[in-house]
Design a protein around this motif. Structure first.
Motif, PDB file in Angstrom:
ATOM      1  N   TYR A 173       0.923  -1.239  -0.022  1.00  0.00           N
ATOM      2  CA  TYR A 173      -0.102  -0.021  -0.094  1.00  0.00           C
ATOM      3  C   TYR A 173       0.921   1.309  -0.107  1.00  0.00           C
ATOM      4  CZ  TYR A 173      -4.544  -2.811   0.681  1.00  0.00           C
ATOM      5  OH  TYR A 173      -5.332  -3.595   0.587  1.00  0.00           O
ATOM      6  N   ALA A 174       1.967   1.333   0.735  1.00  0.00           N
ATOM      7  CA  ALA A 174       2.837   2.315   0.434  1.00  0.00           C
ATOM      8  C   ALA A 174       3.343   2.636  -0.612  1.00  0.00           C
ATOM      9  CB  ALA A 174       3.999   2.154   1.605  1.00  0.00           C
ATOM     10  N   LEU A 175       3.765   1.614  -1.541  1.00  0.00           N
ATOM     11  CA  LEU A 175       4.346   1.547  -2.876  1.00  0.00           C
ATOM     12  C   LEU A 175       3.129   2.188  -3.597  1.00  0.00           C
ATOM     13  CD1 LEU A 175       6.403   1.335  -4.997  1.00  0.00           C
ATOM     14  CD2 LEU A 175       5.705  -1.034  -5.169  1.00  0.00           C
ATOM     15  N   ARG A 176       1.843   1.828  -3.570  1.00  0.00           N
ATOM     16  CA  ARG A 176       0.791   2.316  -4.287  1.00  0.00           C
ATOM     17  C   ARG A 176       0.331   3.748  -4.083  1.00  0.00           C
ATOM     18  NH1 ARG A 176      -3.729  -2.051  -3.556  1.00  0.00           N
ATOM     19  NH2 ARG A 176      -4.966  -0.530  -4.228  1.00  0.00           N
ATOM     20  N   MET A 177       0.493   3.870  -2.719  1.00  0.00           N
ATOM     21  CA  MET A 177       0.345   5.537  -2.418  1.00  0.00           C
ATOM     22  C   MET A 177       1.355   6.344  -2.970  1.00  0.00           C
ATOM     23  SD  MET A 177       0.412   7.237   1.430  1.00  0.00           S
ATOM     24  CE  MET A 177       0.669   8.825   1.446  1.00  0.00           C
ATOM     25  N   LEU A 178       2.566   5.818  -2.890  1.00  0.00           N
ATOM     26  CA  LEU A 178       3.722   6.753  -3.666  1.00  0.00           C
ATOM     27  C   LEU A 178       3.744   6.869  -4.926  1.00  0.00           C
ATOM     28  CD1 LEU A 178       6.477   5.953  -1.123  1.00  0.00           C
ATOM     29  CD2 LEU A 178       5.195   8.112  -1.228  1.00  0.00           C
ATOM     30  N   LEU A 179       3.279   5.734  -5.774  1.00  0.00           N
ATOM     31  CA  LEU A 179       2.823   5.981  -7.131  1.00  0.00           C
ATOM     32  C   LEU A 179       1.915   6.795  -7.507  1.00  0.00           C
ATOM     33  CD1 LEU A 179       3.223   1.993  -8.245  1.00  0.00           C
ATOM     34  CD2 LEU A 179       4.654   4.009  -9.088  1.00  0.00           C
ATOM     35  N   ASP A 180       0.815   6.651  -6.717  1.00  0.00           N
ATOM     36  CA  ASP A 180      -0.335   7.574  -6.867  1.00  0.00           C
ATOM     37  C   ASP A 180      -0.072   9.201  -6.786  1.00  0.00           C
ATOM     38  OD1 ASP A 180      -2.935   9.346  -5.748  1.00  0.00           O
ATOM     39  OD2 ASP A 180      -3.907   7.385  -6.755  1.00  0.00           O
ATOM     40  N   LEU A 181       0.915   9.415  -5.718  1.00  0.00           N
ATOM     41  CA  LEU A 181       1.340  10.846  -5.707  1.00  0.00           C
ATOM     42  C   LEU A 181       2.320  11.138  -6.749  1.00  0.00           C
ATOM     43  CD1 LEU A 181       2.174  10.941  -2.007  1.00  0.00           C
ATOM     44  CD2 LEU A 181       0.433  12.255  -3.121  1.00  0.00           C
ATOM     45  N   ALA A 182       3.179   9.952  -7.367  1.00  0.00           N
ATOM     46  CA  ALA A 182       3.970  10.379  -8.660  1.00  0.00           C
ATOM     47  C   ALA A 182       2.973  10.651  -9.892  1.00  0.00           C
ATOM     48  CB  ALA A 182       4.869   9.207  -8.711  1.00  0.00           C
ATOM     49  N   GLU A 183       2.394   9.804  -9.984  1.00  0.00           N
ATOM     50  CA  GLU A 183       1.177   9.801 -11.085  1.00  0.00           C
ATOM     51  C   GLU A 183       0.601  11.507 -11.286  1.00  0.00           C
ATOM     52  OE1 GLU A 183      -1.914   7.244 -13.318  1.00  0.00           O
ATOM     53  OE2 GLU A 183      -1.783   6.904 -11.444  1.00  0.00           O
ATOM     54  N   HIS A 184       0.317  12.119  -9.975  1.00  0.00           N
ATOM     55  CA  HIS A 184      -0.621  13.236  -9.674  1.00  0.00           C
ATOM     56  C   HIS A 184       0.480  14.365  -9.361  1.00  0.00           C
ATOM     57  CE1 HIS A 184      -3.749  10.210  -9.754  1.00  0.00           C
ATOM     58  NE2 HIS A 184      -4.210  11.122 -10.546  1.00  0.00           N
ATOM     59  N   ILE A 185       1.682  14.244  -9.361  1.00  0.00           N
ATOM     60  CA  ILE A 185       2.693  15.085  -8.966  1.00  0.00           C
ATOM     61  C   ILE A 185       2.337  16.766  -9.480  1.00  0.00           C
ATOM     62  CG2 ILE A 185       4.564  15.017 -10.818  1.00  0.00           C
ATOM     63  CD1 ILE A 185       6.458  14.741  -8.299  1.00  0.00           C
ATOM     64  N   SER A 186       1.753  16.699 -10.471  1.00  0.00           N
ATOM     65  CA  SER A 186       1.352  18.112 -11.270  1.00  0.00           C
ATOM     66  C   SER A 186       0.104  19.068 -10.593  1.00  0.00           C
ATOM     67  CB  SER A 186       1.347  18.241 -12.676  1.00  0.00           C
ATOM     68  OG  SER A 186       0.127  17.312 -12.860  1.00  0.00           O
TER      69      SER A 186
END
Length: 145
Positions: free
Chosen positions: A9-22
């Motif tokens: 879940y931590a990995l998925r959370m950080l991927l979500d943040l990376a995907e929506h970084i802008s």
């Protein structure tokens, strides 16, 4: 070695943040909704990530979380070691130097050391950015007419 829900879940959370970084700071409820993870569970993961300066936090009306660095600076290995502790396949590799009294004559130690190296080299070679790039590539090749 088995990766726990916390690590996944931590990995998925950080991927979500990376995907929506802008998008700037992202509320935890938005990440939870997009990822299908309970907000309460994410609230347990955030302190682990905050202690490691992986996240920037903003409180208040425009509050939320964002990555402290660009997605290419985070490896899956780093994230999983934060949430899981050790990624070693056997406990004796968790200490440096190895403190096991049988390590000098252990015939299986080189096997575990090799496996440990493969696991860490592999997970350290994958960044959040490389995961996003592969995902975009996979979906860009999948168009329908």
């Amino acid at each position: 070695m088995k990766i726990s829900t916390k690590g996944r879940y931590a990995l998925r959370m950080l991927l979500d943040l990376a995907e929506h970084i802008s998008d700037g700071f992202i509320p935890l409820k938005d990440i939870a909704k997009r990822q299908g993870i309970s907000k309460k569970y994410l609230e347990q993961i955030v302190p682990i990530l905050n202690r490691s300066d992986i996240l920037k936090t903003n409180r208040g009306f425009q509050g939320g979380y964002m990555l402290a660095k660009s997605p290419d600076k985070y490896t899956v290995g780093e994230i999983l070691r934060l949430t899981e502790g050790s990624l070693s396949p056997v406990a004796c590799l968790d200490q440096t130097p190895i403190e096991c009294e049988k390590s000098n004559e252990c015939p299986t130690l080189p096997i575990w050391q090799g496996l440990n190296k493969v696991i860490n080299d592999y997970l350290n070679s994958i960044t959040l950015q490389s995961i996003l790039d592969k995902q975009r590539e996979r979906y860009s090749d999948n168009y329908i007419i």
